[in-house]
Write an enzyme that holds these catalytic residues in place. Structure first.
Site, short mmCIF file in Angstrom:
data_model
loop_
_atom_site.label_atom_id
_atom_site.label_comp_id
_atom_site.label_asym_id
_atom_site.label_seq_id
_atom_site.Cartn_x
_atom_site.Cartn_y
_atom_site.Cartn_z
N HIS A 1 -14.03 -6.56 3.34
CA HIS A 1 -12.73 -6.28 2.71
C HIS A 1 -12.27 -7.49 1.88
O HIS A 1 -11.85 -7.35 0.74
CB HIS A 1 -11.70 -5.95 3.79
CG HIS A 1 -10.30 -5.89 3.29
ND1 HIS A 1 -9.76 -4.76 2.75
CD2 HIS A 1 -9.34 -6.84 3.23
CE1 HIS A 1 -8.51 -5.01 2.38
NE2 HIS A 1 -8.23 -6.26 2.66
N HIS B 1 25.41 5.85 10.17
CA HIS B 1 25.57 6.23 8.77
C HIS B 1 26.47 5.27 7.98
O HIS B 1 26.73 5.52 6.81
CB HIS B 1 26.15 7.65 8.68
CG HIS B 1 25.12 8.73 8.94
ND1 HIS B 1 24.32 8.72 10.05
CD2 HIS B 1 24.77 9.81 8.21
CE1 HIS B 1 23.52 9.77 10.00
NE2 HIS B 1 23.77 10.45 8.90
N GLU C 1 13.15 9.56 1.04
CA GLU C 1 13.76 8.45 0.29
C GLU C 1 12.72 7.47 -0.25
O GLU C 1 12.82 7.00 -1.39
CB GLU C 1 14.77 7.71 1.18
CG GLU C 1 16.00 8.52 1.56
CD GLU C 1 15.76 9.40 2.78
OE1 GLU C 1 14.66 9.31 3.37
OE2 GLU C 1 16.67 10.18 3.13
N LEU D 1 0.82 -1.22 0.00
CA LEU D 1 0.00 0.00 0.00
C LEU D 1 0.85 1.26 0.00
O LEU D 1 1.92 1.31 0.60
CB LEU D 1 -0.94 -0.02 1.20
CG LEU D 1 -2.00 -1.13 1.13
CD1 LEU D 1 -2.74 -1.25 2.47
CD2 LEU D 1 -2.98 -0.89 0.00
C1 LIG Z 1 2.33 -1.96 2.98
C2 LIG Z 1 1.17 -2.86 3.18
N1 LIG Z 1 0.79 -3.17 4.44
C3 LIG Z 1 -0.24 -4.01 4.65
C4 LIG Z 1 -0.91 -4.58 3.61
C5 LIG Z 1 -2.03 -5.57 3.86
N2 LIG Z 1 -3.33 -4.93 3.55
C6 LIG Z 1 -3.91 -5.10 2.36
S1 LIG Z 1 -5.33 -4.24 2.20
C7 LIG Z 1 -5.19 -3.62 3.77
C8 LIG Z 1 -6.22 -2.68 4.32
C9 LIG Z 1 -6.47 -1.58 3.39
O1 LIG Z 1 -7.56 -0.83 3.77
P1 LIG Z 1 -8.25 0.08 2.67
O2 LIG Z 1 -7.21 0.80 1.91
O3 LIG Z 1 -9.27 0.89 3.35
O4 LIG Z 1 -8.88 -0.98 1.69
P2 LIG Z 1 -10.36 -1.54 1.74
O5 LIG Z 1 -10.55 -2.16 3.08
O6 LIG Z 1 -11.25 -0.39 1.51
O7 LIG Z 1 -10.39 -2.55 0.66
C10 LIG Z 1 -4.04 -4.10 4.37
C11 LIG Z 1 -3.63 -3.76 5.75
C12 LIG Z 1 -0.49 -4.23 2.32
N3 LIG Z 1 -1.06 -4.74 1.23
N4 LIG Z 1 0.52 -3.36 2.14
#
Ligand SMILES: Cc1ncc(C[n+]2csc(CCOP(=O)(O)OP(=O)(O)O)c2C)c(N)n1
Length: 669
Positions: free
Chosen positions: A265, A478, A416, A122
């Site tokens: 979800h 570093h 970064e 994400l």
């Molecule tokens: C960096 C990262 N952390 C955790 C996850 C696992 N993950 C996938 S979807 C989600 C929840 C996302 O919530 P939202 O963006 O509101 O999506 P919705 O529930 O609306 O589908 C998580 C924690 C991921 N894919 N990427």
């Protein structure tokens, strides 16, 4: 052109997307249905009435870009790609998440026609979208695109709560606002639900206020109000000097019995709830992966309409090209990655015999690249441009002067992670070859993006300087110790750790001419002596990843393999060993990945199996274990560094010729 769409047909198409999603997740036994169901209306409308694309030619350079940052909602994207005729068959949708299908759990670049970028971790997609928007603006400015030339397309991204919570998103959106990327539209799926519960459990900030503070244009809509969405998208496009956020309130799992609940979800719903949901969606009982005839007919009309739009756009572009032959040639040369005749010789000329820090050599090589093919490059640093030597001196920075996107240099700021994601977005755009610099120890801050560059096989280049304990007085915070090994562990990433100017220049020439994927440079802060190559050598030997720089007369008693600043050290130690009657060969390994690609026969020539071997690296060095074998010696760091001058650290940790030579003699004894 504007095929009629009644309210009933619209709903039928949206429910087709929802039904495909329910069935695909049901068939896979796992997958995410909530977001695709909730987003079906606004994202279908965005595609149908706003997005510019040609399903028959997903790589059409003038298309708008669509980034699904929340990659878990992949079935939304696959459904649209199927319905618009991108060549993603219903059979592929049936194979959702199965081995070898074009419908992997999360969208993967290169696996599915129409998927612009791999998403799933994400927040990354938001950063990629910012990069794509920068690339478009830069192309328009550099190639004087005006209204009809290149770089006039828009970048649309869809992001959820999870994306917006991630740090990389904050960083990327901060820079997007600062740069005024008016060609970027972010649709926020404000469904108030993540996995563990409603957003009230952890995400209660004022998102519109946050984006306003980041200098974005912000609108709020009901995601199910089509007219409201149309108006918001129009207003967003009218904001040519600011990126736009559209906060769209939706209902996760829309149309299912789980609507609005966190459990919507992910699925599957289970047979009973799936059947009830599909009945509620108006899907005939017993049908799976259902696409009605009138839906097919409408989508075929829209496909044709999209292609007609493309033809009109292409015609305008052709007329621009006629009026701007030189700029058009530059744009085409960039996209074709054209290099001038004699390119490699031009890049590497004059480096032999010059002693300097390899980061300085890299900086000089960048000037050569920019001089030889100025249209190709864009890059910068996370606030360390002077240290990383990443600035193209003949150009300006984004934000400078009357045309803020004309420069080839980017001030990424101290961001970064976003720098990595943005660099990947620029690479994905397909016009420029981007590079991004920081201290090597902070490669950890951008590692998720480096990994995605490797997974996608895209041509991002990462310039990591200050690559060992020889950073010196800044101390162990570093001083990278494990980072070189950690980077070498990423499949598909080529790591160059040049020993001198010739190797640094040839590394960059490789980036320009040979690379098919991402490259990371590991560069010294401290000055290194130019190698005195005592065996026949051509610069292209560097591209073999390893070669002999100093040999024994006859059969060696020991082979020393080293990289970067430790190659000169190994040569000095070999000279001491020679005085003591020990014949040592020194092999420079500028790239372990390229050396491995040569195969065993070449490697056995360099390091004969029956000769003891020692690897020397001012790092953990464990990745070189594969070169010296279980019985070989890895002469590296065993702990974090310390704060002192680099010379004091070299002595303390044994990276001086006499201590190294002594250790080798002990090892041989
Ligand atoms: C960096 C990262 N952390 C955790 C996850 C696992 N993950 C996938 S979807 C989600 C929840 C996302 O919530 P939202 O963006 O509101 O999506 P919705 O529930 O609306 O589908 C998580 C924690 C991921 N894919 N990427």
């Amino acid at each position: 052109m504007s095929s009629e769409l009644s309210g009933a047909l619209r709903e039928k198409i949206e429910n087709t997307i929802r039904g495909l999603t329910v069935d695909a997740v049901e068939a896979a036994g796992i997958g995410h249905l909530g977001a695709p169901m909730g987003l079906a209306r606004p994202v279908f409308q965005l595609w149908d009435r706003h997005l510019r694309f040609d399903p028959a030619d997903p790589g059409w350079p003038l298309r708008d870009r669509f980034v699904l940052s929340g990659g878990h909602a992949s079935m939304l994207l696959y459904s649209l790609l199927h319905l618009y005729g991108f060549g993603l068959s219903l059979e592929e949708i049936r194979q959702f998440r199965k081995l070898g299908s074009a419908t992997p759990g999360h969208p993967e670049y290169g696996e599915t026609p129409g998927v612009e970028v791999t998403t799933g971790p994400l927040g990354q997609g938001v950063g990629n979208a910012v990069g794509m928007a920068i690339a478009a603006r830069a192309a328009r400015s550099r190639f004087r695109g005006g209204d009809d030339g290149p770089g006039n397309h828009l970048v649309y991204a869809v992001a959820g709560d999870g994306d917006l919570m991630e740090g990389v998103c904050y960083e990327a959106c901060s820079l997007a606002g600062h740069l005024g990327l008016g060609n970027l539209v972010l649709l926020y799926d404000d469904n108030q639900v993540t996995i563990d519960g409603g957003t009230e459990i952890s995400f209660t900030e004022d998102v519109p206020a946050r984006f306003e503070a980041q200098q974005w244009h912000v609108q709020r809509i009901d995601g199910n109000d089509v007219a409201g969405l149309d108006a918001a998208l129009e207003a967003a496009r009218a904001e040519s000097g600011r990126p736009s956020l559209i906060v769209a309130r939706t209902r996760i799992g829309h149309g299912s019995g789980w609507e609005g609940l966190p459990k919507a979800h992910g699925g599957p719903l289970g047979a009973e709830e799936a059947a009830a949901t599909k009945a509620n969606l108006g899907i005939p009982a017993g049908e799976t992966f259902w696409v009605a005839e009138d839906v097919r007919t409408y989508m075929a009309q829209r496909r044709a309409a999209k292609q007609a739009e493309r033809s009109a756009r292409d015609a305008a572009f052709a007329s621009w090209r006629d009026r701007n032959a030189e700029a058009a040639a530059g744009w085409e040369a960039a996209r074709a990655r054209t290099l001038p005749d004699g390119f490699v010789a031009r890049v590497v000329e004059g480096f032999e015999g010059k002693s300097a820090a390899t980061r300085a050599h890299s900086g000089e090589a960048i000037q050569r690249l920019a001089a030889a093919a100025p249209q190709l490059w864009i890059g910068g640093s996370a606030d360390l441009a002077g240290s990383n030597n990443t600035t193209i001196k003949e150009s300006t920075f984004l934000g400078d002067g009357d045309d803020p996107f004309a420069g080839a240099n980017i001030h990424f700021g101290v961001r970064e992670h976003a720098m990595g994601a943005i660099t990947n977005g620029i690479a994905l755009d397909g016009t420029f070859l981007p590079f991004a610099g920081t201290f090597m120890v902070f490669s950890d801050y951008m590692r998720p993006s480096v990994r995605l560059a490797a997974l996608m096989g895209i041509r991002s280049t990462f310039v990591f300087t200050h690559d060992s304990i020889f950073v010196g007085e800044d101390g162990p915070t570093h001083q990278p110790v494990e980072h070189l090994d950690a980077l070498r562990l990423i499949p598909g990433l080529t790591v160059f750790r040049p020993a001198d100017g010739v190797e640094a220049a040839m590394g960059w020439a490789w980036v320009a001419q040979e690379a098919a994927g991402p490259v990371a440079f590991s560069l010294s802060r401290q000055k290194v002596d130019a190698l005195k190559r005592e065996v026949p050598f051509v610069p292209e030997d560097v591209w073999k990843g390893g070669y002999v720089v100093r040999d024994a007369n006859g059969r060696p008693d020991v082979v020393l393999v080293a990289s970067g600043s430790e190659v000169a050290l190994a040569c000095d130690a070999a000279a001491l060993l020679a005085e003591a009657g020990v014949a040592a060969r020194v092999v420079s390994v500028p790239s372990l990945e390229l050396l491995r690609a040569q195969g065993d026969a070449y490697f056995d020539e360099l390091v004969p199996e029956d000769v003891p071997a020692v690897a020397v690296e001012a790092a953990l060095g464990e990745s070189l274990r594969s070169l010296v074998g279980r019985r070989g010696l890895v002469y590296g760091m065993k702990r974090f560094g310390a704060s002192a001058s680099w010379q004091a650290l070299a002595d303390e940790f044994g990276f001086v010729p006499d201590k190294l030579a002594a250790a080798i003699r002990t090892f041989l004894a």
